[in-house]
Each structure stands twice: as structure tokens, then as C-alpha cells.
Design a protein around this motif. Sequence first.
Motif: not given
Length: 147
Positions: A135-142, A144-147
Motif C-alpha cells: 500500500e506504500t506509494p512507490w512513485g513512477r517507475p524509474p 532509463p535516464s534516472s539510473e
Amino acid sequence: MQSTRRNLPQLLGDARRWFEEGLLAALEAAGATPVSPTQAQLFAVLDDQGTTVSELARRMGVTRQTAHQAVHGLVATGLLQQVPDPASARQRLIRRTSEGERAHRQAGIILDRLEAQLAERIGQEAVDALRATLETPWGRPPSPSSE
């Protein structure tokens, strides 16, 4: 030597299938209208006020055609209906029929029982921790540029 450690998406998929198989078996044992796993998933993402086929497909992560086929199967069984969308003359909303509402409530009761059975097997604390984590928000998937 190959690792036998399974990745998290595999484990989550197995957990989902455990609930899905338990739900479908219990519904069948209760004499409910048989549904496929895809149809059961569609029921789970359907809004009470109705949802378009395109939105159902997006929520399920399937093609519009797959969602459309699942909808038509459920309409044929009398569990869903298509109604005009008041917001768009070109679109239709998919809604549960009264029989579909009854089946949805029955599925909710079965899922509660399955969760209780899981707690008996792995402990209530583990189930509570699993629920809190998911239930904890994970945020948007990363990206490729944020790796």
C-alpha cells in the motif's frame, strides 16, 4: 552456477495467482458463473460507476482487444452491461449488472477468507507487513535516464 533466487515480479505474480486460483475454485464450488482469470481481473479494476474498455485495458495491462473480449464474455453471462457514457456520445461504460454486483460481493468475501487463510499459514504479522508494503506509494517507475 545459476542463481535459484527468483526476482520480485515473479514472486508477486505467484502471489497473485495463489489468490486468483483460490478465488476461481471457491466461486466454482459455490456454483457461480465460471469466469476466466482475465475476466476476474477485469472485475477487480472496474469502477462502481462504470469504466470504458480502453481504461479497463490500461488498468489490466492488456490490449484493448483482450479487454473487449473479456467484457463481451461477461456481458454474455449477464454479469456486465454496456451503457452510454454521459461524458462522451462515442463511448460506452461497462458496469456490473445486479447479478454482477452479487458476484462481486461474493468474490470480496472469498478474498477476505483467502487472506485469513494466508494469515494462518504465514502469520498475521507477515500479512499486515505485506499489505503495508504494497500500500506504500512507490512513485513512477524509474526512467532509463534516472539510473
